[in-house]
Design an enzyme around this catalytic site. Structure first.
Site, short mmCIF file in Angstrom:
data_model
loop_
_atom_site.label_atom_id
_atom_site.label_comp_id
_atom_site.label_asym_id
_atom_site.label_seq_id
_atom_site.Cartn_x
_atom_site.Cartn_y
_atom_site.Cartn_z
N TRP A 8 0.84 -1.20 0.00
CA TRP A 8 0.00 0.00 0.00
C TRP A 8 0.87 1.25 0.00
O TRP A 8 0.60 2.21 -0.72
CB TRP A 8 -0.95 -0.03 1.19
CG TRP A 8 -1.92 1.11 1.20
CD1 TRP A 8 -1.99 2.11 2.12
CD2 TRP A 8 -2.96 1.37 0.26
NE1 TRP A 8 -3.00 2.98 1.80
CE2 TRP A 8 -3.62 2.55 0.66
CE3 TRP A 8 -3.40 0.72 -0.90
CZ2 TRP A 8 -4.68 3.10 -0.05
CZ3 TRP A 8 -4.45 1.27 -1.60
CH2 TRP A 8 -5.08 2.45 -1.18
N ALA A 13 3.16 5.87 -2.85
CA ALA A 13 4.36 6.58 -3.30
C ALA A 13 4.37 6.72 -4.82
O ALA A 13 4.77 7.77 -5.35
CB ALA A 13 5.61 5.84 -2.83
N GLU A 18 5.24 9.58 -9.13
CA GLU A 18 5.48 9.13 -10.50
C GLU A 18 4.35 9.58 -11.43
O GLU A 18 3.26 9.02 -11.44
CB GLU A 18 5.62 7.61 -10.55
CG GLU A 18 6.79 7.07 -9.76
CD GLU A 18 8.13 7.52 -10.31
OE1 GLU A 18 8.26 7.73 -11.54
OE2 GLU A 18 9.06 7.69 -9.50
N LEU A 38 -17.24 -4.21 -23.44
CA LEU A 38 -16.65 -4.81 -24.64
C LEU A 38 -16.52 -6.32 -24.55
O LEU A 38 -16.68 -7.03 -25.54
CB LEU A 38 -15.26 -4.19 -24.87
CG LEU A 38 -14.46 -4.66 -26.06
CD1 LEU A 38 -15.21 -4.37 -27.37
CD2 LEU A 38 -13.10 -3.98 -26.07
N GLU A 59 5.25 -0.56 -15.01
CA GLU A 59 5.59 0.82 -14.65
C GLU A 59 6.14 0.89 -13.23
O GLU A 59 7.09 1.63 -12.97
CB GLU A 59 4.38 1.74 -14.80
CG GLU A 59 4.70 3.20 -14.52
CD GLU A 59 5.72 3.78 -15.48
OE1 GLU A 59 6.74 4.34 -14.99
OE2 GLU A 59 5.51 3.69 -16.70
N LYS A 84 17.95 2.01 -16.94
CA LYS A 84 16.75 2.85 -17.07
C LYS A 84 16.12 2.67 -18.45
O LYS A 84 14.89 2.63 -18.58
CB LYS A 84 17.10 4.32 -16.83
CG LYS A 84 17.40 4.65 -15.39
CD LYS A 84 17.72 6.14 -15.27
CE LYS A 84 17.83 6.59 -13.85
NZ LYS A 84 17.96 8.04 -13.73
#
Length: 114
Positions: A8, A13, A18, A38, A59, A84
């Site tokens: 959580w 965060a 982000e 759909l 992500e 990265k």
């Protein structure tokens, strides 16, 4: 129980820090109701919603990689930059997969309702 609290905390965060996660989460929230409209089967629904959650998961992993790389060094480092880039590529591929799932199911439904 502690693991749930950490999870959580991580989600909060991600929302707070982000921008990409917030954008993707917003899109997921908008698209989930459309998934129910759909989907013609439980498998369709699972593919539609699952592909969206996959984007969020990737992500989060990408954000973790970026945060760890930045904690190690803010200066340019070839391997940190590469890590990265790998994370970013993973996000791109998950978004591409989700797009393919949604487009395929939309087109299948459009052309099979004759």
């Amino acid at each position: 129980m502690a693991a749930t609290g950490y999870s959580w905390k991580g989600l909060k965060a991600a929302v707070r820090h982000e921008a990409a996660f917030r954008q993707e989460l917003g899109l997921v929230i908008v698209l989930i109701p459309f998934a129910f409209l759909l989907a013609r089967s439980p498998v369709d629904l699972l593919m539609l919603i699952g592909s969206l959650f996959l984007v969020l998961v990737v992500e989060l992993i990408n954000s973790a990689i970026e945060a760890l790389a930045d904690a190690i060094s803010l200066e340019h480092h070839t391997l940190l930059g590469r890590s990265k880039d790998f994370g970013s590529a993973a996000v791109f591929l998950s978004v591409l997969f989700a797009t393919l799932v949604w487009v395929t199911l939309i087109l299948t439904n459009l052309f099979s309702r004759s």
